[in-house]
Motif scaffolding. Sequence first.
Motif, PDB file in Angstrom:
ATOM      1  N   PHE A 179       1.093  -1.237   0.059  1.00 54.11           N
ATOM      2  CA  PHE A 179       0.045  -0.049   0.040  1.00 54.11           C
ATOM      3  C   PHE A 179       0.873   1.203  -0.130  1.00 54.11           C
ATOM      4  N   GLN A 180       0.567   2.300  -0.840  1.00 53.85           N
ATOM      5  CA  GLN A 180       1.308   3.457  -0.849  1.00 53.85           C
ATOM      6  C   GLN A 180       0.815   4.073   0.408  1.00 53.85           C
ATOM      7  N   SER A 181       1.774   4.942   0.975  1.00 54.99           N
ATOM      8  CA  SER A 181       1.533   5.602   2.134  1.00 54.99           C
ATOM      9  C   SER A 181       1.911   6.939   2.135  1.00 54.99           C
ATOM     10  N   GLU A 182       1.526   7.814   2.933  1.00 52.98           N
ATOM     11  CA  GLU A 182       2.183   9.206   3.087  1.00 52.98           C
ATOM     12  C   GLU A 182       2.917   9.175   4.424  1.00 52.98           C
ATOM     13  N   LEU A 183       4.275   9.846   4.541  1.00 56.54           N
ATOM     14  CA  LEU A 183       4.874   9.984   5.577  1.00 56.54           C
ATOM     15  C   LEU A 183       5.019  11.479   5.835  1.00 56.54           C
ATOM     16  N   ASP A 184       5.229  11.488   7.307  1.00 57.47           N
ATOM     17  CA  ASP A 184       5.831  12.935   7.683  1.00 57.47           C
ATOM     18  C   ASP A 184       6.763  12.496   8.895  1.00 57.47           C
ATOM     19  N   ASP A 185       7.262  13.209   9.628  1.00 62.23           N
ATOM     20  CA  ASP A 185       8.291  13.011  10.914  1.00 62.23           C
ATOM     21  C   ASP A 185       7.724  12.410  11.868  1.00 62.23           C
ATOM     22  N   ARG A 186       6.379  12.407  12.119  1.00 61.30           N
ATOM     23  CA  ARG A 186       5.769  11.738  13.200  1.00 61.30           C
ATOM     24  C   ARG A 186       4.820  10.648  12.983  1.00 61.30           C
ATOM     25  N   TYR A 187       4.105  10.721  11.436  1.00 59.94           N
ATOM     26  CA  TYR A 187       3.043   9.902  11.149  1.00 59.94           C
ATOM     27  C   TYR A 187       3.206   9.115   9.837  1.00 59.94           C
ATOM     28  N   ILE A 188       2.372   8.137   9.659  1.00 56.52           N
ATOM     29  CA  ILE A 188       2.246   7.253   8.403  1.00 56.52           C
ATOM     30  C   ILE A 188       0.695   7.172   8.274  1.00 56.52           C
ATOM     31  N   TYR A 189       0.283   7.499   7.098  1.00 57.62           N
ATOM     32  CA  TYR A 189      -1.179   7.638   6.617  1.00 57.62           C
ATOM     33  C   TYR A 189      -1.370   6.606   5.592  1.00 57.62           C
ATOM     34  N   LEU A 190      -2.300   5.461   5.953  1.00 53.07           N
ATOM     35  CA  LEU A 190      -2.265   4.310   5.043  1.00 53.07           C
ATOM     36  C   LEU A 190      -3.864   4.365   4.585  1.00 53.07           C
TER      37      LEU A 190
END
Length: 135
Positions: free
Chosen positions: A8-19
């Motif tokens: 699954f493609q995910s979005e990442l930032d410094d504190r979170y992963i969005y799936l």
Amino acid sequence: IQSFRFQFQSELDDRYIYLRPNPASLFEKNPFLSETRNTNINFGYRSSITINHTIKIPDGFMIDFLPKKKQIVNATKGLSLYRIIEVNDDSSVVIFRFKYEVQRSVYLASEYEEIRTFFENILTLNNEKLILRKK
């Protein structure tokens, strides 16, 4: 029974992963785009598709937001999508179960609006994200 392995493609930032853990490959867009329909809708055959998948929570992360279980059913109960979500005891694994059913092969043109709305609701569901947060 067939087994597949997906990434699954995910979005990442410094504190979170969005799936987006939904089976978007089933419904990437609404196949019913017109405002009206003059002919019957023929799905070809009755069908039932069940997808079970497991997401392992990466080390150092925890569940911040978990989509809720959901049931989408059209008014005549001929089309349905069920999403069941479970988390194991130590919150290291999330299990998603999807069941999509078409109970009739042919729907009348007069049922078009509810079928169109049913698929719009599925696409809204597909946009819900599982959010993981760094511990």
